[in-house]
Scaffold this motif. Structure first.
Motif, PDB file in Angstrom:
ATOM      1  N   TYR A 160       0.832  -1.203   0.000  1.00 33.00           N
ATOM      2  CA  TYR A 160       0.000   0.000   0.000  1.00 33.00           C
ATOM      3  C   TYR A 160       0.868   1.255   0.000  1.00 33.00           C
ATOM      4  CZ  TYR A 160      -2.936   3.684   1.974  1.00 33.00           C
ATOM      5  OH  TYR A 160      -3.578   4.868   2.205  1.00 33.00           O
ATOM      6  N   GLY A 161       2.039   1.163   0.633  1.00 36.47           N
ATOM      7  CA  GLY A 161       2.935   2.312   0.703  1.00 36.47           C
ATOM      8  C   GLY A 161       3.509   2.726  -0.633  1.00 36.47           C
ATOM      9  N   ALA A 162       3.407   1.862  -1.652  1.00 32.15           N
ATOM     10  CA  ALA A 162       3.931   2.210  -2.973  1.00 32.15           C
ATOM     11  C   ALA A 162       3.198   3.393  -3.586  1.00 32.15           C
ATOM     12  CB  ALA A 162       3.835   1.000  -3.909  1.00 32.15           C
ATOM     13  N   ILE A 163       2.082   3.774  -3.000  1.00 35.10           N
ATOM     14  CA  ILE A 163       1.313   4.907  -3.515  1.00 35.10           C
ATOM     15  C   ILE A 163       2.123   6.195  -3.462  1.00 35.10           C
ATOM     16  CG2 ILE A 163       0.261   5.524  -1.294  1.00 35.10           C
ATOM     17  CD1 ILE A 163      -2.314   6.119  -2.738  1.00 35.10           C
ATOM     18  N   ILE A 164       3.097   6.270  -2.551  1.00 37.91           N
ATOM     19  CA  ILE A 164       3.862   7.520  -2.423  1.00 37.91           C
ATOM     20  C   ILE A 164       4.789   7.735  -3.613  1.00 37.91           C
ATOM     21  CG2 ILE A 164       3.784   7.375   0.090  1.00 37.91           C
ATOM     22  CD1 ILE A 164       6.730   6.641   0.077  1.00 37.91           C
ATOM     23  N   ALA A 165       4.967   6.710  -4.461  1.00 42.57           N
ATOM     24  CA  ALA A 165       5.761   6.897  -5.677  1.00 42.57           C
ATOM     25  C   ALA A 165       5.089   7.888  -6.620  1.00 42.57           C
ATOM     26  CB  ALA A 165       5.971   5.560  -6.387  1.00 42.57           C
ATOM     27  N   PHE A 166       3.771   8.066  -6.454  1.00 40.19           N
ATOM     28  CA  PHE A 166       3.015   8.975  -7.317  1.00 40.19           C
ATOM     29  C   PHE A 166       2.621  10.256  -6.583  1.00 40.19           C
ATOM     30  CE2 PHE A 166       2.244   4.555  -8.418  1.00 40.19           C
ATOM     31  CZ  PHE A 166       2.600   4.534  -9.760  1.00 40.19           C
ATOM     32  N   LYS A 167       3.231  10.463  -5.412  1.00 45.72           N
ATOM     33  CA  LYS A 167       2.914  11.638  -4.612  1.00 45.72           C
ATOM     34  C   LYS A 167       4.186  12.351  -4.174  1.00 45.72           C
ATOM     35  CE  LYS A 167      -1.564  10.344  -2.643  1.00 45.72           C
ATOM     36  NZ  LYS A 167      -2.388  10.527  -1.436  1.00 45.72           N
ATOM     37  N   ASP A 168       4.015  13.589  -3.772  1.00 43.74           N
ATOM     38  CA  ASP A 168       5.098  14.313  -3.114  1.00 43.74           C
ATOM     39  C   ASP A 168       4.925  14.072  -1.620  1.00 43.74           C
ATOM     40  OD1 ASP A 168       7.115  15.978  -2.355  1.00 43.74           O
ATOM     41  OD2 ASP A 168       6.034  17.838  -2.747  1.00 43.74           O
ATOM     42  N   TYR A 169       5.449  12.942  -1.171  1.00 42.91           N
ATOM     43  CA  TYR A 169       5.150  12.458   0.181  1.00 42.91           C
ATOM     44  C   TYR A 169       5.729  13.382   1.248  1.00 42.91           C
ATOM     45  CZ  TYR A 169       5.197   9.530   4.327  1.00 42.91           C
ATOM     46  OH  TYR A 169       5.029   9.055   5.600  1.00 42.91           O
ATOM     47  N   ARG A 170       4.877  13.759   2.171  1.00 42.54           N
ATOM     48  CA  ARG A 170       5.269  14.550   3.326  1.00 42.54           C
ATOM     49  C   ARG A 170       4.797  13.823   4.571  1.00 42.54           C
ATOM     50  NH1 ARG A 170       2.836  20.068   0.597  1.00 42.54           N
ATOM     51  NH2 ARG A 170       4.250  20.098  -1.207  1.00 42.54           N
ATOM     52  N   ILE A 171       5.706  13.583   5.482  1.00 39.01           N
ATOM     53  CA  ILE A 171       5.396  12.763   6.656  1.00 39.01           C
ATOM     54  C   ILE A 171       4.225  13.346   7.442  1.00 39.01           C
ATOM     55  CG2 ILE A 171       6.300  11.926   8.851  1.00 39.01           C
ATOM     56  CD1 ILE A 171       9.052  11.748   7.574  1.00 39.01           C
ATOM     57  N   ALA A 172       4.213  14.650   7.577  1.00 32.71           N
ATOM     58  CA  ALA A 172       3.155  15.286   8.375  1.00 32.71           C
ATOM     59  C   ALA A 172       1.776  15.091   7.758  1.00 32.71           C
ATOM     60  CB  ALA A 172       3.452  16.775   8.529  1.00 32.71           C
ATOM     61  N   GLU A 173       1.708  14.963   6.434  1.00 34.97           N
ATOM     62  CA  GLU A 173       0.410  14.845   5.758  1.00 34.97           C
ATOM     63  C   GLU A 173       0.012  13.391   5.497  1.00 34.97           C
ATOM     64  OE1 GLU A 173       0.286  17.294   2.321  1.00 34.97           O
ATOM     65  OE2 GLU A 173       1.070  19.062   3.342  1.00 34.97           O
ATOM     66  N   GLY A 174       0.973  12.474   5.597  1.00 39.83           N
ATOM     67  CA  GLY A 174       0.657  11.058   5.461  1.00 39.83           C
ATOM     68  C   GLY A 174       0.487  10.600   4.022  1.00 39.83           C
ATOM     69  N   PHE A 175       0.214   9.299   3.848  1.00 39.77           N
ATOM     70  CA  PHE A 175       0.070   8.707   2.522  1.00 39.77           C
ATOM     71  C   PHE A 175      -1.090   9.313   1.741  1.00 39.77           C
ATOM     72  CE2 PHE A 175       2.104   4.337   3.677  1.00 39.77           C
ATOM     73  CZ  PHE A 175       3.323   4.985   3.807  1.00 39.77           C
ATOM     74  N   LEU A 176      -2.218   9.480   2.408  1.00 35.15           N
ATOM     75  CA  LEU A 176      -3.440   9.855   1.712  1.00 35.15           C
ATOM     76  C   LEU A 176      -3.514  11.332   1.355  1.00 35.15           C
ATOM     77  CD1 LEU A 176      -6.077   7.748   3.695  1.00 35.15           C
ATOM     78  CD2 LEU A 176      -5.057   7.237   1.474  1.00 35.15           C
ATOM     79  N   HIS A 177      -2.966  12.187   2.190  1.00 35.27           N
ATOM     80  CA  HIS A 177      -3.160  13.616   2.007  1.00 35.27           C
ATOM     81  C   HIS A 177      -1.977  14.321   1.355  1.00 35.27           C
ATOM     82  CE1 HIS A 177      -5.983  12.494   5.301  1.00 35.27           C
ATOM     83  NE2 HIS A 177      -6.804  13.273   4.601  1.00 35.27           N
TER      84      HIS A 177
END
Length: 301
Positions: A34-51
């Protein structure tokens, strides 16, 4: 469902035994996907995977266009091809040689000695390699005696692949031969007896009986190896390489480690590179299995 229910009632204890294995793979191999979703996001720890904000394929595009892309692909593929040509046949050849030893005591001693490196910690193994190949290491002394110039071999990129492959064979040839020795013991002894009556020597018996007998195992392990052509264990490389040897030693897995856990902590970028690596490996596995199925009767599925 009725057949499954009937089989469960008949073999329920076997199902109880396999349940922890299934649970392990679900928790540690499937849920983390499920964490592979961050490959398509600008992942920020404070905002989490979804946001975290979506960026689509930006990280993939950035990797494909980067200076490191072709170097990483070349280094990873070359090392795996060399290992496929050199390291992969080594346990097969060793198992065939062990099978020819008549004395059981000597045979057990050889097997025990060759199995030992597999149980040595990777940290210890890399420490040994570093010490042996240091400027005053005993392998360096031996090479100097043969006429080579005294130098720190691990500081030169042209030697890295050879060092990695030779040490890999030393570590794994004994342990890797176990599965082939087990396959050899399953060959019908009557085949050897009949071949001796026909005048076949040991070489012909190996060529026409032993090798065909273990061929299914060889093919299956070969297919699995093809499925890891873009995957090299980063632990050993990280412990052995240095900036001087990045030219030949830097692999996709080590690049992912550096990008994700060192320096700028680019989690999304590192995930995108790792996802690309996994996708290519999966495609290669499917292709290798399909080709093997067409060429021979042996395949994974």
């Amino acid at each position: 469902m009725k057949a499954l229910s009937k089989d469960y009632r008949k073999h329920k204890y076997l199902y109880y035994m396999i349940f922890p294995v299934i649970l392990y793979y679900l928790i540690f191999h499937y849920v983390p996907m499920y964490g592979a979703i961050i490959a398509f996001k600008d992942y920020r720890i404070a905002e989490g995977f979804l946001h975290s904000p979506w960026v689509g394929f930006d990280h993939f595009t950035s990797f494909f266009q980067s200076y490191y892309f072709w170097r990483l692909i070349r280094n990873t593929l070359l090392l795996n091809v060399y290992m496929l040509l050199i390291s992969f046949p080594a346990p097969i050849i060793f198992a065939l040689l062990i099978n020819e030893i008549v004395g059981q005591r000597f045979k057990r001693i050889v097997q025990t000695i060759t199995y030992l490196p597999h149980f040595i910690s990777m940290i210890v193994v890399c420490g040994m390699i570093t010490q042996f190949l240091a400027r005053e290491g005993f392998i360096t002394d031996f090479l100097v005696w043969l006429g080579m110039e005294r130098q720190v071999l691990l500081a030169h990129p042209q030697y890295f692949r050879s060092i990695y492959i030779i040490s890999d064979i030393w570590q794994g040839v004994g342990w890797g031969s176990i599965v082939y020795l087990a396959a050899i013991t399953g060959i019908n002894p009557d085949l050897y007896e009949a071949s001796r009556m026909d005048g076949a020597n040991r070489w012909k018996q190996t060529l026409h009986i032993t090798l065909p007998g273990i061929l299914p195992i060889i093919v299956i392990l070969f297919i699995l190896k093809i499925g890891h052509m873009l995957d090299v264990g980063f632990e050993k490389i990280i412990l052995l390489y240095n900036p001087n040897t990045y030219e030949t030693a830097d692999m996709i897995s080590t690049f992912v480690y550096r990008k994700g856990l060192e320096g700028s902590f680019e989690f999304s970028y590192a995930t995108a590179v790792g996802l690309f690596q996994a996708a290519v490996n999966f495609i290669l596995l499917i292709m290798a299995n399909r080709i093997s199925k067409k060429v021979s009767e042996n395949s994974l599925w």
